[in-house]
Write an enzyme that holds these catalytic residues in place. Structure first.
Site, PDB file in Angstrom:
ATOM      1  N   GLY A 128     -28.889  -9.994 -25.471  1.00 23.13           N
ATOM      2  CA  GLY A 128     -28.963 -10.069 -26.929  1.00 23.13           C
ATOM      3  C   GLY A 128     -28.724 -11.474 -27.449  1.00 23.13           C
ATOM      4  O   GLY A 128     -27.880 -11.678 -28.322  1.00 23.13           O
ATOM      5  N   SER A 129     -29.499 -12.445 -26.941  1.00 21.63           N
ATOM      6  CA  SER A 129     -29.159 -13.847 -27.184  1.00 21.63           C
ATOM      7  C   SER A 129     -30.232 -14.650 -27.902  1.00 21.63           C
ATOM      8  O   SER A 129     -30.313 -15.861 -27.757  1.00 21.63           O
ATOM      9  CB  SER A 129     -28.816 -14.526 -25.855  1.00 21.63           C
ATOM     10  OG  SER A 129     -29.798 -14.258 -24.874  1.00 21.63           O
ATOM     11  N   GLY A 141     -24.804 -14.648 -29.623  1.00 25.20           N
ATOM     12  CA  GLY A 141     -25.441 -14.687 -28.310  1.00 25.20           C
ATOM     13  C   GLY A 141     -26.177 -15.988 -28.055  1.00 25.20           C
ATOM     14  O   GLY A 141     -26.064 -16.579 -26.966  1.00 25.20           O
ATOM     15  N   TYR A 188     -18.964   2.511 -34.597  1.00 25.50           N
ATOM     16  CA  TYR A 188     -19.023   1.138 -34.087  1.00 25.50           C
ATOM     17  C   TYR A 188     -17.688   0.751 -33.464  1.00 25.50           C
ATOM     18  O   TYR A 188     -17.642   0.222 -32.346  1.00 25.50           O
ATOM     19  CB  TYR A 188     -19.367   0.179 -35.225  1.00 25.50           C
ATOM     20  CG  TYR A 188     -19.240  -1.278 -34.861  1.00 25.50           C
ATOM     21  CD1 TYR A 188     -20.199  -1.909 -34.085  1.00 25.50           C
ATOM     22  CD2 TYR A 188     -18.165  -2.042 -35.322  1.00 25.50           C
ATOM     23  CE1 TYR A 188     -20.093  -3.257 -33.766  1.00 25.50           C
ATOM     24  CE2 TYR A 188     -18.047  -3.385 -35.011  1.00 25.50           C
ATOM     25  CZ  TYR A 188     -19.015  -3.991 -34.227  1.00 25.50           C
ATOM     26  OH  TYR A 188     -18.893  -5.327 -33.907  1.00 25.50           O
TER      27      TYR A 188
END
Length: 262
Positions: A14-15, A20, A153
């Site tokens: 997730g960068s 990220g 979450y």
């Protein structure tokens, strides 16, 4: 302190933006070869160029949804080993507990929790075999300060801390460390986008608006502002370094003092 990750391969999930991307750039600046990940090829290609320009390490890309078992398997097939694994992939969205269906709980568990479980299971044995490795889970201060507006979450972030602690104990004596990092309010691209209408209306800077937002929603903040993505990345790069060899099983806070514990 001079952090040198030359010769090390890092995967940052997730960068393509936010924390990220800042982590990927920080690792590349320290000489690591970095694999950038996202779900859309144009975003991955853009991030690869940004990471390559930021450091001496080589940047590569992997386009795929790591929130699925198939996506994780494809990543491992493309890059069978790594020295540093940053489990950064995560999603968040508010939702009242009584209106959050099972499908949302499952989606958060698959993306935020199982992506890190699957990739750690795939890469840790290789790290143990080579006698060195670093795994970092990007959790949140919400792991302990559960937000009432998105309990689903907070639950996923608590799970990450528990998994990191358990894996650190599982890897005892191997020279492989596993830690979690707990960012607090952070001025990422997502928050900047959310604050943009208010910026256009008031003329205030994003930093000013992010600070006001932080104090409204996290009044216990000691720094009284949002952290930058680079400030979070700095901690992650350190935990990925040889210098952090005695830090494992830790939940390291970069929360600006939001958590009221000592």
């Amino acid at each position: 302190m001079q952090i040198d990750l030359t010769g090390r391969t890092a995967i940052v999930t997730g960068s393509t933006g936010g924390i990220g991307l800042a982590i990927a750039k920080g690792l590349a600046e320290s000489g690591a070869q970095v694999v950038v990940n996202g779900r859309r090829a144009p975003a991955v290609e853009k991030a690869v160029r940004a990471v390559a320009a930021s450091g001496t390490g080589q940047a590569m890309g992997f386009t795929g949804d790591l929130g699925t078992a198939e996506g994780c398997a494809a990543l491992v097939a493309a890059y069978p080993s790594c020295d540093i694994l940053i489990n950064n992939l995560g999603i968040y969205e508010p939702g009242d507990f009584f209106e959050t269906p099972d499908t949302d709980w499952t989606r958060f568990f698959e993306v935020n929790v199982m992506s890190g479980v699957r990739l750690s299971r795939a890469y840790l044995p290789g790290m143990e075999k080579t006698g060195w490795g670093r795994v970092v889970f990007i959790s949140s201060e919400s792991a302990f300060n559960i937000p009432v507006e998105m309990i689903h979450y907070g639950f996923s972030k608590t799970a990450q801390v528990a998994i990191a602690r358990g894996l650190a104990k599982r890897m005892a004596g191997t020279r492989v460390t596993v830690n979690s990092v707990l960012p607090g309010p952070t001025l990422s691209e997502g928050q900047a986008e959310m604050l943009k209408p208010e910026q256009e209306k008031t003329g205030h800077s994003l930093e000013q608006l992010a600070a006001a937002f932080t104090m409204e929603h996290r009044p216990g903040s000691i720094i009284r502002r949002a952290a930058t993505v680079e400030e979070v990345a700095n901690m992650v790069v350190y935990l990925s370094s040889p210098q952090a060899s005695a830090t494992t099983g830790a939940a390291v806070r970069v929360d600006g003092g939001v958590l009221d514990t000592i």
